[in-house]
Design a protein around this motif. Structure first.
Motif, short mmCIF file in Angstrom:
data_model
loop_
_atom_site.label_atom_id
_atom_site.label_comp_id
_atom_site.label_asym_id
_atom_site.label_seq_id
_atom_site.Cartn_x
_atom_site.Cartn_y
_atom_site.Cartn_z
N HIS A 111 0.74 -1.40 0.24
CA HIS A 111 0.14 0.10 0.03
C HIS A 111 0.85 1.19 0.07
O HIS A 111 0.58 2.08 -0.76
N LEU B 273 -14.22 -4.62 -3.46
CA LEU B 273 -15.50 -4.06 -3.63
C LEU B 273 -16.45 -5.01 -4.79
O LEU B 273 -17.79 -4.89 -4.59
N ARG C 233 -4.85 6.92 -3.34
CA ARG C 233 -5.52 5.69 -3.11
C ARG C 233 -4.55 4.71 -2.52
O ARG C 233 -3.31 4.45 -2.83
N GLU D 64 -6.68 -4.83 -6.13
CA GLU D 64 -7.38 -5.03 -4.81
C GLU D 64 -8.58 -4.26 -4.72
O GLU D 64 -9.54 -4.73 -3.88
N ARG D 65 -8.73 -3.10 -5.31
CA ARG D 65 -10.11 -2.34 -5.11
C ARG D 65 -11.01 -3.33 -5.54
O ARG D 65 -12.15 -3.53 -5.26
N HIS D 66 -10.97 -3.99 -6.80
CA HIS D 66 -11.77 -4.72 -7.63
C HIS D 66 -12.11 -6.09 -6.64
O HIS D 66 -13.21 -6.54 -6.63
N LEU E 234 -5.34 1.38 -2.29
CA LEU E 234 -5.59 0.24 -2.74
C LEU E 234 -5.01 0.27 -4.49
O LEU E 234 -5.69 1.46 -4.94
#
Length: 205
Positions: free
Chosen positions: A29, A60, A49, A55-57, A51
């Motif tokens: 990160h 979320l 950000r 990693e965001r995908h 992430l």
């Protein structure tokens, strides 16, 4: 804990989380964060950000795939009818005056529903129930629902003016008191359901 300081060799940091996996994740990160700053030093802090896109995908989208097909829940009439078949002798209603098992509740509600329909009660109408709390009131509520109508609770303890206003607003097809309910139920000659299609309420999505 994360501590970062600047010295003659550049930036140095110290990570003190509990596990190696956490250290690795925090380091990734931090490197991602520094990469954004290096790419454009004018980027506002609020736009940075921790992430990356993958990693965001994962967080979320992949881990948040909790959608399930919506099913229409059975209405109370169907539920009690099913209980009358499956748990015939089980206690359904306990009042100060009497106790009813599911079979008796179902039978009495059916006997009440048929005369109500004969009096002109139809789906989407309202029937006022001016009755005190009792097992008979539960029978009356279920009987009204079996006609497809809605019930309007009219507590006899309320001031007459209040009751009159409620009746004027709702414009019920019938208003029945305790004595009326007993008389209407006594007219019933059929123990079977009246066969009215009852639509459960739909809620906004």
């Amino acid at each position: 804990m994360v501590a970062v300081c600047e010295d003659c060799f550049g930036l140095s940091g110290n990570l003190r989380p509990r596990t190696a996996a956490t250290i690795t994740r925090l380091a990734e990160h931090f490197v991602h964060l520094l990469g954004q700053v290096a790419a454009d030093a004018s980027t506002p802090v609020g736009a940075l950000r921790l992430l990356d896109a993958d990693e965001r995908h994962r967080l979320l989208v992949e881990w948040n795939r909790t959608a399930r097909p919506r099913t229409q829940s059975a209405d109370v009439v169907s539920r009690i009818g099913a209980q009358a078949l499956q748990r015939t002798d089980s206690l359904a209603v306990a009042g100060e005056d009497e106790r009813l098992d599911y079979a008796t509740l179902e039978r009495r509600a059916n006997r009440l529903a048929h005369p109500l329909i004969a009096r002109g009660v139809r789906p989407d109408q309202v029937v006022g129930l001016r009755a005190g709390r009792s097992a008979g009131l539960i029978v009356a509520i279920l009987g009204v629902l079996k006609t497809g109508a809605a019930y309007l609770p009219l507590d006899p303890a309320l001031p007459p003016e209040r009751l009159a206003g409620m009746v004027a607003d709702a414009a019920p097809a019938l208003v029945l008191g305790d004595d009326d309910l007993a008389a209407v139920e006594a007219e019933g000659r059929h123990d079977d359901p009246p066969g009215v299609v009852v639509h459960p309420p739909t809620w906004p999505t």
